[in-house]
Design a protein around this motif. Structure first.
Motif, PDB file in Angstrom:
ATOM      1  N   GLN A   7       0.859  -1.176   0.000  1.00 38.02           N
ATOM      2  CA  GLN A   7       0.000   0.000   0.000  1.00 38.02           C
ATOM      3  C   GLN A   7       0.901   1.233   0.000  1.00 38.02           C
ATOM      4  N   ALA A   8       0.585   2.209  -0.853  1.00 43.06           N
ATOM      5  CA  ALA A   8       1.331   3.477  -0.883  1.00 43.06           C
ATOM      6  C   ALA A   8       0.537   4.515  -0.106  1.00 43.06           C
ATOM      7  N   VAL A   9       1.219   5.202   0.808  1.00 41.46           N
ATOM      8  CA  VAL A   9       0.579   6.231   1.624  1.00 41.46           C
ATOM      9  C   VAL A   9       1.480   7.461   1.682  1.00 41.46           C
ATOM     10  N   PRO A  10       0.884   8.647   1.868  1.00 46.79           N
ATOM     11  CA  PRO A  10       1.730   9.841   2.005  1.00 46.79           C
ATOM     12  C   PRO A  10       2.708   9.683   3.170  1.00 46.79           C
ATOM     13  N   MET A  11       3.916  10.151   2.960  1.00 40.22           N
ATOM     14  CA  MET A  11       4.986  10.030   3.956  1.00 40.22           C
ATOM     15  C   MET A  11       4.630  10.814   5.226  1.00 40.22           C
ATOM     16  N   THR A  12       4.817  10.172   6.382  1.00 41.88           N
ATOM     17  CA  THR A  12       4.627  10.841   7.670  1.00 41.88           C
ATOM     18  C   THR A  12       5.986  11.154   8.294  1.00 41.88           C
ATOM     19  N   VAL A  13       5.995  11.969   9.313  1.00 43.39           N
ATOM     20  CA  VAL A  13       7.238  12.299  10.021  1.00 43.39           C
ATOM     21  C   VAL A  13       7.859  11.038  10.622  1.00 43.39           C
ATOM     22  N   ASP A  14       7.038  10.171  11.216  1.00 46.59           N
ATOM     23  CA  ASP A  14       7.566   8.940  11.814  1.00 46.59           C
ATOM     24  C   ASP A  14       8.199   8.037  10.760  1.00 46.59           C
ATOM     25  N   GLN A  15       7.569   7.940   9.597  1.00 50.13           N
ATOM     26  CA  GLN A  15       8.142   7.118   8.525  1.00 50.13           C
ATOM     27  C   GLN A  15       9.430   7.736   8.004  1.00 50.13           C
ATOM     28  N   ALA A  16       9.453   9.058   7.848  1.00 50.45           N
ATOM     29  CA  ALA A  16      10.679   9.733   7.401  1.00 50.45           C
ATOM     30  C   ALA A  16      11.809   9.490   8.393  1.00 50.45           C
ATOM     31  N   THR A  17      11.503   9.562   9.690  1.00 56.23           N
ATOM     32  CA  THR A  17      12.509   9.316  10.727  1.00 56.23           C
ATOM     33  C   THR A  17      13.066   7.904  10.601  1.00 56.23           C
ATOM     34  N   ALA A  18      12.196   6.928  10.401  1.00 54.89           N
ATOM     35  CA  ALA A  18      12.646   5.539  10.260  1.00 54.89           C
ATOM     36  C   ALA A  18      13.548   5.389   9.034  1.00 54.89           C
ATOM     37  N   ILE A  19      13.153   5.976   7.910  1.00 56.36           N
ATOM     38  CA  ILE A  19      13.943   5.868   6.679  1.00 56.36           C
ATOM     39  C   ILE A  19      15.320   6.506   6.855  1.00 56.36           C
ATOM     40  N   LEU A  20      15.377   7.642   7.512  1.00 56.74           N
ATOM     41  CA  LEU A  20      16.654   8.328   7.709  1.00 56.74           C
ATOM     42  C   LEU A  20      17.596   7.533   8.616  1.00 56.74           C
ATOM     43  N   LYS A  21      17.064   6.605   9.386  1.00 58.54           N
ATOM     44  CA  LYS A  21      17.889   5.769  10.271  1.00 58.54           C
ATOM     45  C   LYS A  21      18.323   4.467   9.606  1.00 58.54           C
ATOM     46  N   TRP A  22      17.784   4.166   8.421  1.00 58.83           N
ATOM     47  CA  TRP A  22      18.159   2.927   7.745  1.00 58.83           C
ATOM     48  C   TRP A  22      19.649   2.953   7.436  1.00 58.83           C
ATOM     49  N   THR A  23      20.331   1.826   7.675  1.00 59.15           N
ATOM     50  CA  THR A  23      21.743   1.709   7.331  1.00 59.15           C
ATOM     51  C   THR A  23      21.947   0.470   6.472  1.00 59.15           C
ATOM     52  N   ALA A  50       5.313   6.511   1.258  1.00 57.84           N
ATOM     53  CA  ALA A  50       5.799   5.351   2.013  1.00 57.84           C
ATOM     54  C   ALA A  50       5.094   4.117   1.470  1.00 57.84           C
ATOM     55  N   VAL A  51       5.791   2.983   1.467  1.00 57.97           N
ATOM     56  CA  VAL A  51       5.192   1.725   1.043  1.00 57.97           C
ATOM     57  C   VAL A  51       5.087   0.826   2.272  1.00 57.97           C
ATOM     58  N   ILE A  52       3.855   0.371   2.507  1.00 56.47           N
ATOM     59  CA  ILE A  52       3.527  -0.413   3.694  1.00 56.47           C
ATOM     60  C   ILE A  52       3.141  -1.827   3.265  1.00 56.47           C
ATOM     61  N   ALA A  53       3.569  -2.822   4.012  1.00 57.44           N
ATOM     62  CA  ALA A  53       3.118  -4.202   3.842  1.00 57.44           C
ATOM     63  C   ALA A  53       2.952  -4.797   5.237  1.00 57.44           C
ATOM     64  N   HIS A  54       1.840  -5.449   5.470  1.00 53.20           N
ATOM     65  CA  HIS A  54       1.573  -6.050   6.786  1.00 53.20           C
ATOM     66  C   HIS A  54       1.741  -5.011   7.898  1.00 53.20           C
ATOM     67  N   LYS A  55       1.267  -3.793   7.624  1.00 51.20           N
ATOM     68  CA  LYS A  55       1.294  -2.676   8.587  1.00 51.20           C
ATOM     69  C   LYS A  55       2.705  -2.219   8.951  1.00 51.20           C
ATOM     70  N   GLN A  56       3.714  -2.643   8.159  1.00 50.72           N
ATOM     71  CA  GLN A  56       5.107  -2.255   8.403  1.00 50.72           C
ATOM     72  C   GLN A  56       5.632  -1.432   7.236  1.00 50.72           C
ATOM     73  N   LEU A  57       6.489  -0.467   7.528  1.00 54.53           N
ATOM     74  CA  LEU A  57       7.169   0.309   6.503  1.00 54.53           C
ATOM     75  C   LEU A  57       8.204  -0.584   5.823  1.00 54.53           C
TER      76      LEU A  57
END
Length: 159
Positions: A7-23, A50-57
């Motif tokens: 599922q594609a959803v508009p990016m949220t602050v929490d999702q952006a924070t998670a993406i910026l922490k990806w290594t 953001a792309v979501i699957a099983h309620k996870q980013l």
């Protein structure tokens, strides 16, 4: 029609924070992002989903100028006859054979909103992604180098 796992959803602050922490592990650590006001501003400017699957980013994608590598612009490598797309996956999900389904979902989502053919830019060392994009009908179109990497521009007809 089978409902999509994604599922594609508009990016949220929490999702952006998670993406910026990806290594990502080397050599893909090239894709690690720095946490900054500018990075948040870009991820939240409306061009990212953001792309979501099983309620996870599980990933994200962007379109337009956000998907372009800026040093390619003065070289006139991004004419307006294509829609640029960019995408990223959660590091733990890469290299597991699920990229085709993820990318197919992203491409279908973008194509549903634009009649333009698609274009993407990928670091030339990322042979895994290049192979996937070729499986999805992208062809090598142009290349350019910066001080950090060589990039390959790939295009796909609108099918």
């Amino acid at each position: 029609m089978i409902p999509s796992l994604f599922q594609a959803v508009p990016m949220t602050v929490d999702q952006a924070t998670a993406i910026l922490k990806w290594t990502y592990p080397p050599p893909y650590d090239f894709y690690n992002m720095e946490t900054s006001e500018e990075a948040y501003a870009e991820l939240l400017d409306g061009s990212y989903q953001a792309v979501i699957a099983h309620k996870q980013l599980v990933g994200f994608f962007c379109t337009g100028r956000s998907a372009q590598v800026p040093p390619g612009r003065p070289l006139h490598l991004y004419p307006d006859d294509h829609l640029d797309i960019g995408l990223g996956r959660q590091p733990e999900l890469t290299g597991q054979g699920t990229g085709f389904a993820f990318c197919s979902f992203v491409l279908d989502t973008v194509k549903a909103k634009s009649a333009l053919p698609l274009r993407l830019t990928v670091a030339s060392f990322n042979e895994r992604a290049i192979h996937l994009y070729e499986q999805l009908g992208f062809q090598r179109h142009a290349a350019f180098s910066t001080t950090h990497a060589t990039f390959l521009i790939m295009t796909q007809s609108h099918t």
